[in-house]
Write a protein that holds these residues in place. Structure first.
Motif, PDB file in Angstrom:
ATOM      1  N   VAL A 155       5.310  17.755   3.894  1.00  0.00           N
ATOM      2  CA  VAL A 155       4.096  17.380   3.164  1.00  0.00           C
ATOM      3  C   VAL A 155       4.494  16.679   1.867  1.00  0.00           C
ATOM      4  O   VAL A 155       5.329  17.188   1.115  1.00  0.00           O
ATOM      5  N   PRO A 156       3.903  15.515   1.589  1.00  0.00           N
ATOM      6  CA  PRO A 156       4.224  14.823   0.335  1.00  0.00           C
ATOM      7  C   PRO A 156       3.667  15.559  -0.874  1.00  0.00           C
ATOM      8  O   PRO A 156       2.651  16.256  -0.780  1.00  0.00           O
ATOM      9  N   ASP A 157       4.344  15.401  -1.999  1.00  0.00           N
ATOM     10  CA  ASP A 157       3.847  15.955  -3.263  1.00  0.00           C
ATOM     11  C   ASP A 157       2.680  15.102  -3.752  1.00  0.00           C
ATOM     12  O   ASP A 157       2.642  13.900  -3.519  1.00  0.00           O
ATOM     13  N   ASN A 158       1.747  15.722  -4.451  1.00  0.00           N
ATOM     14  CA  ASN A 158       0.677  15.000  -5.130  1.00  0.00           C
ATOM     15  C   ASN A 158      -0.034  14.020  -4.199  1.00  0.00           C
ATOM     16  O   ASN A 158      -0.256  12.861  -4.538  1.00  0.00           O
ATOM     17  N   VAL A 159      -0.385  14.500  -3.020  1.00  0.00           N
ATOM     18  CA  VAL A 159      -0.817  13.646  -1.912  1.00  0.00           C
ATOM     19  C   VAL A 159      -2.052  12.806  -2.181  1.00  0.00           C
ATOM     20  O   VAL A 159      -2.115  11.667  -1.770  1.00  0.00           O
ATOM     21  N   ALA A 160      -3.028  13.316  -2.859  1.00  0.00           N
ATOM     22  CA  ALA A 160      -4.263  12.551  -3.033  1.00  0.00           C
ATOM     23  C   ALA A 160      -4.464  12.118  -4.477  1.00  0.00           C
ATOM     24  O   ALA A 160      -5.582  11.960  -4.937  1.00  0.00           O
ATOM     25  N   ALA A 161      -3.365  11.921  -5.183  1.00  0.00           N
ATOM     26  CA  ALA A 161      -3.474  11.557  -6.588  1.00  0.00           C
ATOM     27  C   ALA A 161      -4.020  10.143  -6.765  1.00  0.00           C
ATOM     28  O   ALA A 161      -4.672   9.863  -7.754  1.00  0.00           O
ATOM     29  N   GLN A 162      -3.753   9.274  -5.823  1.00  0.00           N
ATOM     30  CA  GLN A 162      -4.152   7.886  -6.004  1.00  0.00           C
ATOM     31  C   GLN A 162      -4.762   7.303  -4.728  1.00  0.00           C
ATOM     32  O   GLN A 162      -4.044   6.901  -3.810  1.00  0.00           O
ATOM     33  N   ARG A 163      -6.082   7.249  -4.686  1.00  0.00           N
ATOM     34  CA  ARG A 163      -6.770   6.570  -3.575  1.00  0.00           C
ATOM     35  C   ARG A 163      -6.680   5.085  -3.852  1.00  0.00           C
ATOM     36  O   ARG A 163      -7.050   4.615  -4.917  1.00  0.00           O
ATOM     37  N   VAL A 164      -6.171   4.341  -2.854  1.00  0.00           N
ATOM     38  CA  VAL A 164      -5.908   2.926  -3.095  1.00  0.00           C
ATOM     39  C   VAL A 164      -6.771   1.977  -2.284  1.00  0.00           C
ATOM     40  O   VAL A 164      -6.891   0.812  -2.641  1.00  0.00           O
ATOM     41  N   CYS A 165      -7.365   2.450  -1.194  1.00  0.00           N
ATOM     42  CA  CYS A 165      -8.148   1.520  -0.383  1.00  0.00           C
ATOM     43  C   CYS A 165      -9.144   2.276   0.488  1.00  0.00           C
ATOM     44  O   CYS A 165      -8.845   3.354   0.999  1.00  0.00           O
ATOM     45  N   ASP A 166     -10.319   1.671   0.630  1.00  0.00           N
ATOM     46  CA  ASP A 166     -11.348   2.184   1.530  1.00  0.00           C
ATOM     47  C   ASP A 166     -11.483   1.194   2.679  1.00  0.00           C
ATOM     48  O   ASP A 166     -11.628  -0.007   2.445  1.00  0.00           O
ATOM     49  N   LEU A 167     -11.426   1.688   3.896  1.00  0.00           N
ATOM     50  CA  LEU A 167     -11.532   0.837   5.086  1.00  0.00           C
ATOM     51  C   LEU A 167     -12.926   0.984   5.680  1.00  0.00           C
ATOM     52  O   LEU A 167     -13.347   2.090   6.023  1.00  0.00           O
ATOM     53  N   TYR A 168     -13.621  -0.140   5.812  1.00  0.00           N
ATOM     54  CA  TYR A 168     -14.929  -0.199   6.457  1.00  0.00           C
ATOM     55  C   TYR A 168     -14.789  -0.996   7.748  1.00  0.00           C
ATOM     56  O   TYR A 168     -14.188  -2.073   7.752  1.00  0.00           O
ATOM     57  N   VAL A 169     -15.308  -0.461   8.835  1.00  0.00           N
ATOM     58  CA  VAL A 169     -15.288  -1.144  10.124  1.00  0.00           C
ATOM     59  C   VAL A 169     -16.730  -1.288  10.583  1.00  0.00           C
ATOM     60  O   VAL A 169     -17.458  -0.287  10.696  1.00  0.00           O
ATOM     61  N   ASN A 170     -17.129  -2.516  10.817  1.00  0.00           N
ATOM     62  CA  ASN A 170     -18.510  -2.821  11.217  1.00  0.00           C
ATOM     63  C   ASN A 170     -19.522  -2.207  10.245  1.00  0.00           C
ATOM     64  O   ASN A 170     -20.548  -1.681  10.650  1.00  0.00           O
ATOM     65  N   GLY A 171     -19.188  -2.275   8.943  1.00  0.00           N
ATOM     66  CA  GLY A 171     -20.085  -1.789   7.907  1.00  0.00           C
ATOM     67  C   GLY A 171     -20.051  -0.297   7.655  1.00  0.00           C
ATOM     68  O   GLY A 171     -20.719   0.197   6.756  1.00  0.00           O
ATOM     69  N   LYS A 172     -19.267   0.449   8.422  1.00  0.00           N
ATOM     70  CA  LYS A 172     -19.197   1.903   8.281  1.00  0.00           C
ATOM     71  C   LYS A 172     -17.880   2.312   7.622  1.00  0.00           C
ATOM     72  O   LYS A 172     -16.810   1.850   8.026  1.00  0.00           O
ATOM     73  N   LEU A 173     -17.964   3.209   6.641  1.00  0.00           N
ATOM     74  CA  LEU A 173     -16.756   3.730   6.017  1.00  0.00           C
ATOM     75  C   LEU A 173     -15.957   4.490   7.064  1.00  0.00           C
ATOM     76  O   LEU A 173     -16.434   5.471   7.639  1.00  0.00           O
ATOM     77  N   MET A 174     -14.737   4.031   7.328  1.00  0.00           N
ATOM     78  CA  MET A 174     -13.915   4.611   8.389  1.00  0.00           C
ATOM     79  C   MET A 174     -12.777   5.479   7.840  1.00  0.00           C
ATOM     80  O   MET A 174     -12.474   6.529   8.395  1.00  0.00           O
ATOM     81  N   ALA A 175     -12.129   5.021   6.746  1.00  0.00           N
ATOM     82  CA  ALA A 175     -10.960   5.770   6.255  1.00  0.00           C
ATOM     83  C   ALA A 175     -10.713   5.493   4.782  1.00  0.00           C
ATOM     84  O   ALA A 175     -10.987   4.405   4.283  1.00  0.00           O
ATOM     85  N   TRP A 176     -10.168   6.518   4.123  1.00  0.00           N
ATOM     86  CA  TRP A 176      -9.623   6.366   2.788  1.00  0.00           C
ATOM     87  C   TRP A 176      -8.111   6.374   2.920  1.00  0.00           C
ATOM     88  O   TRP A 176      -7.535   7.171   3.673  1.00  0.00           O
ATOM     89  N   PHE A 177      -7.455   5.507   2.162  1.00  0.00           N
ATOM     90  CA  PHE A 177      -5.999   5.432   2.127  1.00  0.00           C
ATOM     91  C   PHE A 177      -5.520   5.825   0.731  1.00  0.00           C
ATOM     92  O   PHE A 177      -6.082   5.383  -0.266  1.00  0.00           O
ATOM     93  N   PHE A 178      -4.485   6.660   0.688  1.00  0.00           N
ATOM     94  CA  PHE A 178      -3.913   7.163  -0.550  1.00  0.00           C
ATOM     95  C   PHE A 178      -2.442   6.774  -0.616  1.00  0.00           C
ATOM     96  O   PHE A 178      -1.791   6.585   0.412  1.00  0.00           O
ATOM     97  N   PHE A 179      -1.911   6.670  -1.835  1.00  0.00           N
ATOM     98  CA  PHE A 179      -0.473   6.486  -2.036  1.00  0.00           C
ATOM     99  C   PHE A 179       0.181   7.841  -2.248  1.00  0.00           C
ATOM    100  O   PHE A 179      -0.395   8.735  -2.884  1.00  0.00           O
TER     101      PHE A 179
END
Length: 158
Positions: free
Chosen positions: A72-96
């Protein structure tokens, strides 16, 4: 706040282990999906997965990394960097987060492996993840909008 169905982590080389990349774009540790995987077979994707009920994004990423890597990475959700929308729907959050150190022993989930890659030039990166990498590393954008006919007609995941 509406949460997406998926959370993913972009694992970059930890401090002191960075290798010369292309410009300022770091290497990323990706999942090499099995050729017989139900979703994205043979592709490279970020580690992560489906957010379970009552689970926070950090808990989702920690659980998925534990299942897929035995780590498991340390400090996993410290930095949300991108939101992915597919066909107008929020699909995923990406974190560093920082990826595993070279000295870390990983225990991969059956059928998967991990590999350090350059996130822009690698042809096996899944389409959605490639779009996120380009947004984050080339355009400094924190949102990706994809119109995907495949996603509209079937159940797919990041």
């Amino acid at each position: 706040m509406d949460w997406p169905p998926y959370c993913c982590v972009i694992l970059v080389r930890p401090p002191g282990e960075a290798r010369a990349g292309k410009g300022s774009i770091p290497e990323v540790f990706c999942e090499v999906r099995s050729a017989i995987a139900a979703v994205q077979p043979g592709s490279l994707t970020c580690f992560g997965g489906k957010l379970e009920s009552e689970e926070t994004p950090a808990e989702c990423i920690a659980r998925e990394c534990q299942e897929e890597l035995g780590w498991v990475p340390d400090n996993v959700a410290a930095q949300r960097v991108c939101d992915l929308y597919v066909n107008g729907k929020l699909m995923a959050w990406f974190f560093f987060a920082h990826g595993p150190r070279a000295s870390t022993t990983l225990t991969y989930e059956k059928g998967t492996q991990g590999r350090w890659i350059h996130p822009i030039d690698e042809p096996l990166i899944s389409h959605w993840h490639s779009e996120v990498f380009q947004a984050v590393f080339l355009r400094s954008e924190n949102r990706v909008d994809i119109n995907d006919k495949v996603a509209a007609s079937s159940k797919v995941s990041t």
